[in-house]
Design a protein around this motif. Structure first.
Motif, mmCIF file in Angstrom:
data_model
loop_
_atom_site.group_PDB
_atom_site.id
_atom_site.type_symbol
_atom_site.label_atom_id
_atom_site.label_comp_id
_atom_site.label_asym_id
_atom_site.label_seq_id
_atom_site.Cartn_x
_atom_site.Cartn_y
_atom_site.Cartn_z
ATOM 1 N N GLU A 223 6.101 82.123 50.077
ATOM 2 C CA GLU A 223 7.420 82.717 49.876
ATOM 3 C C GLU A 223 7.928 82.419 48.494
ATOM 4 O OE1 GLU A 223 10.532 81.062 52.280
ATOM 5 O OE2 GLU A 223 9.838 78.996 51.987
ATOM 6 N N ARG A 224 8.765 83.317 47.982
ATOM 7 C CA ARG A 224 9.417 83.130 46.687
ATOM 8 C C ARG A 224 10.773 82.476 46.918
ATOM 9 N NH1 ARG A 224 9.434 86.016 41.278
ATOM 10 N NH2 ARG A 224 7.393 86.704 41.968
ATOM 11 N N ILE A 225 11.041 81.465 46.120
ATOM 12 C CA ILE A 225 12.337 80.790 46.174
ATOM 13 C C ILE A 225 13.065 81.097 44.873
ATOM 14 C CG2 ILE A 225 13.521 78.567 46.386
ATOM 15 C CD1 ILE A 225 10.859 77.545 47.721
ATOM 16 N N SER A 226 14.190 81.787 44.970
ATOM 17 C CA SER A 226 14.921 82.191 43.776
ATOM 18 C C SER A 226 15.853 81.100 43.299
ATOM 19 C CB SER A 226 15.722 83.470 44.058
ATOM 20 O OG SER A 226 14.841 84.524 44.377
ATOM 21 N N GLY A 227 16.097 81.120 41.973
ATOM 22 C CA GLY A 227 17.066 80.204 41.396
ATOM 23 C C GLY A 227 16.467 78.895 40.957
#
Length: 429
Positions: A425-429
């Motif tokens: 999964e991509r984790i933003s920020g």
């Protein structure tokens, strides 16, 4: 800044659609500068580099219309770009744009060929070595351009237009071949390029230029002949599938085990890499839909590989192969002959427990039974995806930082892998 989180240990099963090739899409977009008619490119990948080149071309006055998916389109099918260079209003490519992507320097060729003048910033340094532009400048000078370097810019003029010539590259250069090819299409007379790069992306660009009215023969061989024409017209062309993306996912399957169909992949574009994967223990089956890759039960066998220009083993798959060999049963040797500084992923792979030592241009990898997840950092485009491959097979959790490198060259990586069972999964920020 975005990060990617991966929990390793899952086999990959399913279908991964292969996107259009970045290394063909970028020069094809630049080739649109050669005509005042519209060039339509299908299967263009949605990548950060493509978006950046759209900004660069927009600065020259090009109108670019993007079309997304339509009813009946396949999932992940690339975008269609309608590119019109009817009015080139600026022949300068400024530093702040060129510095972000080396390939943008290539605009110098079509600007010179069509407008007879260009001012393009030198691209500056690069994470994987100097990659100088001297061979590109040499090719343009052979075609009659007058060039000088001033304040970090190459100022180029060809008052009467370019003239056909013999260009003999002292070493194989993909960028030099692209530049010479584009510039020669509108030059007066015949140009012969010897020791030309033979990469499939060169052939793809030549095919598109021929659709636009160019007269190019021999693309894909070391000798290319171009008979200059006065004018090129619009055309429609489909970008070929990305052999590096296909090879990357093939190595991910070899690493994790499983059974994956690489939809749209063309085996002839990466046969040397497929041969190496077969030697390592994967089963490669070309079929009507693309390439099927499986590895069930058997361990990974060590290999000895040296990178080389096409049709040899691609330097752009070297880091991915190193990640795979980290779990091989024995000692592997990978020799890098194309770019200096292209072993920066070694210290990051070591964070997984990989045992890698360097001896000049050669990396020696002593395979271990199991990698362990770790926080790691991407250093360049191809190195970053090698960390993803390692993480997919590692015990526990991995966080890959600085994933903007991945976004430059891999379209929807997390979506494609998670659809085949990866925990990613991509984790933003």
């Amino acid at each position: 800044m975005d990060r990617i989180r991966i929990v390793g240990g899952n086999k990959l099963n399913g279908t991964i659609p292969i996107s259009g090739a970045k290394n063909a899409a970028l020069p094809l977009m630049i080739a649109s500068l050669l005509t005042d008619e519209t060039l339509i490119l299908d299967n263009v990948p949605r990548l950060a580099d493509v978006a950046q080149l759209q900004r660069i071309l927009g600065n020259h006055g090009l109108d670019i219309m993007s079309k997304g998916k339509r009813p009946g389109d396949h999932e992940y099918q690339g975008q269609t770009l309608h590119i019109s260079a009817a009015n080139i209003i600026d022949t300068t490519a400024p530093y702040e744009l060129v510095s972000k992507m080396r390939a943008s320097f290539w605009v110098i060729a079509p600007l010179l060929a069509r407008m007879h003048v260009a001012k393009v910033s030198l691209p500056g340094g690069c994470a994987i070595g100097t990659r100088p532009v001297d061979l590109l400048i040499m090719a343009l000078e052979k075609l009659g351009a007058e060039l000088q370097i001033d304040g970090g810019y190459v100022i180029a003029k060809a008052p009467g237009g370019l003239t056909g010539a013999e260009i003999d590259f002292p070493k194989v250069t993909v960028s030099g071949t692209h530049v010479a090819l584009m510039a020669a299409t509108l030059a007066k007379g015949t140009t012969v390029i010897t020791n030309a790069a033979c990469e499939p992306e060169i052939v793809d660009v030549a095919d598109c230029l021929n659709k636009m009215g160019a007269k190019i023969s021999g693309a894909g061989t070391p000798r290319i002949e171009i008979e200059g024409v006065k004018k090129l017209h619009g055309a429609r062309h489909t970008v070929l599938p990305d052999r590096i993306e296909a090879g990357t996912y093939a190595m991910a399957v070899a690493m994790t085990g499983g059974d994956v169909q690489l939809a749209g992949a063309r085996p002839e574009l990466l046969q040397s890499a497929l041969d190496v994967l077969t030697e390592a223990g994967a089963t490669i089956t070309p079929n009507n839909e693309g390439i099927r890759v499986t590895r069930n039960g058997a361990g990974i066998s060590p290999v000895k590989v040296t990178t080389a220009p096409f049709p040899g083993f691609p330097t752009d798959l070297q880091a991915q192969l190193m990640a795979l060999m980290a779990c091989a049963k024995g000692s592997s040797h990978i020799t890098e002959t194309i770019f200096e500084n292209r072993f920066m992923h070694v210290q990051e792979l070591a964070r997984f427990g990989a045992r890698i030592s360097l001896d000049g241009e050669t990396a020696i990898i002593e395979g271990i039974a199991k990698l362990r997840g770790a926080p790691v950092m991407a250093t360049d485009l191809r190195a970053s995806v090698s960390l993803v491959i390692a993480a997919l097979a590692a015990e526990g959790e991995t966080t890959v930082n600085r994933v903007y490198h991945l976004d430059r060259g891999f379209e929807r990586l997390e979506e494609k892998l998670s659809a085949c069972g990866a925990t990613i999964e991509r984790i933003s920020g």
